[in-house]
Design a protein around this motif. Structure first.
Motif, short mmCIF file in Angstrom:
data_model
loop_
_atom_site.label_atom_id
_atom_site.label_comp_id
_atom_site.label_asym_id
_atom_site.label_seq_id
_atom_site.Cartn_x
_atom_site.Cartn_y
_atom_site.Cartn_z
N ILE A 234 0.86 -1.18 0.00
CA ILE A 234 0.00 0.00 0.00
C ILE A 234 0.90 1.23 0.00
N LEU A 235 0.74 2.07 -1.01
CA LEU A 235 1.55 3.29 -1.14
C LEU A 235 0.62 4.49 -1.22
N GLU A 236 1.05 5.61 -0.66
CA GLU A 236 0.27 6.84 -0.76
C GLU A 236 1.12 7.93 -1.38
N ARG A 252 3.70 10.77 -7.37
CA ARG A 252 4.93 10.93 -6.60
C ARG A 252 4.73 10.27 -5.23
N VAL A 253 5.56 9.32 -4.92
CA VAL A 253 5.56 8.64 -3.63
C VAL A 253 6.88 8.98 -2.94
N GLY A 254 6.83 9.85 -1.93
CA GLY A 254 8.06 10.34 -1.34
C GLY A 254 8.85 11.11 -2.38
N ASP A 255 10.07 10.67 -2.63
CA ASP A 255 10.92 11.32 -3.64
C ASP A 255 10.92 10.57 -4.96
N MET A 313 10.78 -8.09 1.45
CA MET A 313 10.39 -6.74 1.83
C MET A 313 11.44 -5.78 1.30
N LEU A 314 10.98 -4.76 0.56
CA LEU A 314 11.87 -3.79 -0.08
C LEU A 314 11.61 -2.40 0.47
N SER A 318 10.14 6.23 1.26
CA SER A 318 9.84 6.10 2.69
C SER A 318 8.85 4.97 2.94
N GLU A 319 8.53 4.18 1.90
CA GLU A 319 7.52 3.14 2.00
C GLU A 319 8.15 1.75 1.88
N ASN A 320 7.32 0.73 2.08
CA ASN A 320 7.74 -0.64 1.88
C ASN A 320 7.01 -1.25 0.69
N LEU A 321 7.74 -2.02 -0.11
CA LEU A 321 7.15 -2.82 -1.16
C LEU A 321 7.35 -4.28 -0.80
#
Length: 360
Positions: A234-236, A252-255, A313-314, A318-321
């Motif tokens: 889940i990405l925002e 754009r997700v973070g940078d 887990m990647l 600033s998120e996890n994939l």
């Protein structure tokens, strides 16, 4: 700010319940396998089942306090309840079903009928009867009836479980609107990752009658393999570009940036995205000449073997994939914590889970 605080133990037959959590305004999902005790918790909050001990409060009002002997009846708790099936009155029109709490219960309403009708897209159905409606339309009426009762808290017990895939797709945008527009605690029971990813602000994972974890949808669903559920990312982010010629959008997700099919996305929208772990491939370098639009540099945080598969887990911005690949591939790529890799994701595999409200 209205908060629902739940700290109870009890039984449903021989099944023991012991849960503690807080639900703020917005959607809190009670998530877990069927039979985990989620619906029983909802019934205890509503007052149709009684805990053995503990305390339930909302906005300073005590619904239940075992030690003090307080146990308000359901009608005194100010709770709206949406069941798995609509439970509409078949002899009443949609309009009369919607306004039932006002004319039968003589409740004054803060929300206007027109507001709720517009929110749920029911303008063309007001004079129809439930027997002439589709399953999705009936559930929208049931949700509207609950909202027009002006509840302090809205409880929704797997409201899509009785619907087929087409009807679910029909009603989800309306539930999303309720999630964005309703400024009260909403408890949403589900075992479906799609629904939770799309609707929930917070997730309470329940397993065998107990709280296993509390966190965001990204935190809980990313580890949901422990409860037999599909692992997703889940990405925002924010939509920074829409290509009308090709029907794609860039978020754009973070940078970093991710491209996906635009659908109804508009530039400037805040959006939640969902990617299935099985739809993410891993490479050690970026590649030219591929149709895959997203080639994202990431760092491996962990590799967990699950039989012939490996969950990776990647760290991405600033998120996890979360990627699921074969154990053989993980070994051949020599994946370890700290390894720099490229996550390969087709744009069509990135799903828009929810358009989020933009807070001014």
């Amino acid at each position: 700010m209205e908060e629902l605080e739940v700290d109870i133990t009890g039984k449903a037959g021989t099944f023991r319940i012991s849960v503690r959590f807080t639900a703020e305004p917005g959607v809190t999902a009670l998530f877990g396998r069927s039979g985990a005790g989620k619906s029983t918790v909802l019934k205890m909050i509503a007052g149709t089942a009684r805990p053995k001990e503990g305390r339930i409060t909302a906005g300073g009002r005590v619904f239940y306090d075992g030690a003090a002997g307080i146990d308000l009846p359901p009608r005194a708790r100010g709770i709206g309840f949406v069941f798995q099936e609509g439970r509409l009155f078949p002899h009443l029109s949609v309009r009369r079903n919607l306004t039932y709490a006002r004319w039968a219960g003589r409740r004054a309403g803060r929300r206007s009928l027109d507001e709720v009708v517009a929110l749920l897209g029911l303008e063309a159905h007001l004079e129809r009867h439930p027997g002439t409606l589709s399953g999705g339309e009936r559930q929208r009426v049931a949700i509207g009836r609950a909202l027009l009762a002006d509840p302090q808290i809205l409880l929704m017990d797997e409201p899509l479980s009785s619907l087929d895939r087409e009807r679910r797709a029909e009603i989800l945008p309306y539930l999303e609107a309720v999630a964005n527009e309703t400024h009260i605690p909403v408890l949403y029971v589900s075992h479906d990752t799609d629904e939770v990813a799309r609707l929930a602000d917070r997730v309470v994972a329940i397993e065998e009658g107990r709280v296993r974890a509390i966190g965001t949808a990204a935190e809980i669903l990313g580890h949901s393999s422990e409860t037999g559920q599909e692992v997703v990312s889940i990405l925002e982010g924010k939509v920074i570009d829409v290509d009308a010629d090709y029907g794609t959008a860039t978020v754009r997700v973070g940078d970093e940036k991710i491209e996906l099919s635009a659908g109804n996305l508009m530039q400037g929208s805040k959006v939640r995205l969902r990617v299935r772990a099985a739809d993410i491939a891993i490479a050690t370098v970026q590649h030219e000449g591929l149709s895959i639009r997203n080639q994202l540099w990431c760092e491996v945080k962990s590799v967990e073997r699950r039989g012939n598969s490996a969950d990776v887990m990647l760290a991405f911005s600033s998120e996890n994939l979360f990627a699921r690949i074969t154990a053989k591939s993980a070994d051949l790529l020599r994946l370890r914590a700290g390894t720099q890799v490229v996550a390969l994701i087709k744009a069509v595999s990135v799903e828009r889970a929810r358009i989020l409200p933009v807070i001014a």
